[in-house]
Write a protein that holds these residues in place. Structure first.
Motif, PDB file in Angstrom:
ATOM      1  N   LYS A   1      39.438  37.151  47.204  1.00  0.00           N
ATOM      2  CA  LYS A   1      40.233  38.380  47.214  1.00  0.00           C
ATOM      3  C   LYS A   1      39.958  39.230  45.985  1.00  0.00           C
ATOM      4  CE  LYS A   1      45.112  39.876  47.445  1.00  0.00           C
ATOM      5  NZ  LYS A   1      45.215  40.541  46.131  1.00  0.00           N
ATOM      6  N   VAL A   2      39.970  38.597  44.792  1.00  0.00           N
ATOM      7  CA  VAL A   2      39.805  39.380  43.575  1.00  0.00           C
ATOM      8  C   VAL A   2      38.375  39.906  43.441  1.00  0.00           C
ATOM      9  CG1 VAL A   2      39.172  37.512  41.956  1.00  0.00           C
ATOM     10  CG2 VAL A   2      40.530  39.451  41.153  1.00  0.00           C
TER      11      VAL A   2
ATOM     12  N   ASP B   1      47.857  34.001  47.061  1.00  0.00           N
ATOM     13  CA  ASP B   1      46.602  34.640  46.661  1.00  0.00           C
ATOM     14  C   ASP B   1      46.754  35.588  45.473  1.00  0.00           C
ATOM     15  OD1 ASP B   1      45.551  33.300  48.823  1.00  0.00           O
ATOM     16  OD2 ASP B   1      45.620  35.032  50.160  1.00  0.00           O
ATOM     17  N   ASP B   2      47.703  35.285  44.592  1.00  0.00           N
ATOM     18  CA  ASP B   2      47.894  36.134  43.426  1.00  0.00           C
ATOM     19  C   ASP B   2      48.448  35.303  42.265  1.00  0.00           C
ATOM     20  OD1 ASP B   2      47.790  38.393  41.910  1.00  0.00           O
ATOM     21  OD2 ASP B   2      49.436  39.443  42.928  1.00  0.00           O
TER      22      ASP B   2
ATOM     23  N   TYR C   1      41.926  33.092  46.487  1.00  0.00           N
ATOM     24  CA  TYR C   1      42.242  34.059  45.423  1.00  0.00           C
ATOM     25  C   TYR C   1      40.960  34.663  44.861  1.00  0.00           C
ATOM     26  CZ  TYR C   1      43.151  35.699  40.697  1.00  0.00           C
ATOM     27  OH  TYR C   1      43.186  36.453  39.552  1.00  0.00           O
TER      28      TYR C   1
END
Length: 416
Positions: free
Chosen positions: A129-130, A355-356, A126
């Motif tokens: 990704k962010v 992943d969120d 995560y």
């Protein structure tokens, strides 16, 4: 032009200062400036007026500075380029602090849970990704628990991975300080930006407040580890001292002890924290707004510590809490996500999945959208932001009673 309503004028040893809570400007002022700011005279030199205006101490109008203050607050609240996370690695702890507010954590204390590698992998994916998608300017992670160092080798692995992220990573370790040793201290000093440890008075008092589970005291262990951290060039070491009226005398003695033995030179800043209600007390009817320590005593303690040579924490300029910013949250070792660390292990509002962050409870938005009406009228709004949503407390009494002393202590600590 008007004088800002967010100014605080105060005196230290015959010298006058002004602090503006909105612009964060701190200035020493002469008699002419002080008289003008207090409304005793309407005339001031043009170059003085320009300096005051450029620092927000004089402003266009009160409506203008209110709008600017709210705009600045919202810029922080909705800043998508900075992410702040409180990461609880475990509900377990090796100490049994008598005042610990985490009721829900204590119910899980014996389960020996720790953030497992598979769950960590989900958190790290995560974060990767962010960082990429939002092109973060900075990522701040507060590593806490429970006691985050219970499995030091595992924690060290996670820290190494965090240091590979493609953004500025700021790591803060909140620990009881008992688990540093010669084998791990160098790693933490090199890889953690700020380490906070807690001591709560002289040996007898501290050991009653922060014993091990078997009843043994922790004073000597933590004190030796503070010295060990200093020997390995810790980047920043802050000290939190929890206290109430009953332990106040011991805390004064402890301040003397730290300064008389030169230990104060290892400590970047000290925060004196009155003991507050537990999670269950906040949720239930037993929560009280009555302070465990008189606010007058708190202010006097800050000044005393500063004069002794202990640097005090800039507690009046900490900014919005993580519960009130869109890009901030608390997450536990099972990937439950909370709007505020105050409700950790108690009221999860979201979960990390795929992943969120998946929000699943309206309480998330109650924290984020908290916008008390007092923000528009209170002179302390730029440093209080409407009080604490979790504890449901207004901080006005604190600011009216102790704020001036805390400002004096800060000036003494860093400028005198």
């Amino acid at each position: 032009m008007v004088v800002s309503k967010y100014n605080k004028i105060f005196n230290v040893d015959g010298r006058s200062f002004v602090y503006n809570m909105s612009s964060k400007a701190l200035m020493e002022i002469d008699q002419e400036m002080e008289s003008f700011l207090k409304g005793e005279t309407k005339e001031i030199k043009e170059d003085f007026l320009e300096v005051l205006y450029n620092n927000g101490i004089v402003t266009e109008s009160h409506n203008f500075e209110l709008g600017r203050m709210i705009n600045n607050m919202n810029n922080v609240r909705y800043d998508s380029k900075r992410l702040s996370i409180f990461l609880s690695l475990t509900p377990s702890c090796n100490l049994n602090c008598v005042y610990c507010y985490q009721d829900a954590r204590k119910e899980l204390n014996e389960c020996n849970q720790f953030l497992m590698p598979d769950k960590w992998s989900e958190i790290f994916r995560y974060l990767q990704k962010v960082v990429k998608d939002k092109q973060l300017d900075s990522l701040t992670i507060f590593l806490f628990g429970g006691e985050p160092m219970l499995k030091s080798s595992v924690l060290e692995k996670y820290i190494k991975e965090l240091r590979t992220l493609d953004t500025r990573v700021i790591l803060v370790l909140i620990t009881n300080g008992t688990l540093f040793n010669k084998e791990n201290v160098d790693f933490y000093c090199k890889n953690i930006d700020s380490i906070q440890v807690t001591m709560d008075g002289m040996r007898e008092t501290h050991d009653k407040m922060k014993p091990y589970k078997n009843g043994r005291g922790s004073f000597d262990v933590i004190l030796e580890n503070i010295k060990l951290l200093s020997q390995h060039n810790v980047q920043e070491l802050t000290l939190r001292i929890n206290l109430d009226q009953k332990t106040l005398e011991s805390v004064y003695q402890f301040v003397d002890f730290l300064c008389d033995n030169g230990i104060n030179k290892y400590i970047a800043a000290t925060k004196f924290a009155p003991i507050f209600s537990t999670q269950n007390e906040v949720l239930g009817c037993s929560h009280s707004n009555e302070e465990s320590l008189s606010l007058e005593a708190l202010g006097e303690l800050y000044v005393y510590a500063a004069r002794k040579g202990l640097k005090t924490y800039k507690d009046f300029d900490s900014g919005l809490c993580v519960g009130k910013i869109q890009n901030g949250f608390t997450i536990d070792e099972k990937l439950n996500v909370y709007a505020c660390p105050g409700v950790l292990y108690q009221e999860s509002s979201a979960i990390l999945a795929n992943d969120d962050i998946v929000i699943r409870d309206e309480k998330w938005y109650q924290f984020l959208n908290d916008d008390p009406a007092c923000i528009k009228s209170c002179e302390y709004a730029p440093i209080c932001f409407g009080g604490c949503k979790w504890s449901k407390e207004c901080n006005r009494k604190l600011f009216e009673t102790a704020f001036e002393k805390i400002l004096q202590a800060y000036v003494i600590s860093f400028y005198m």
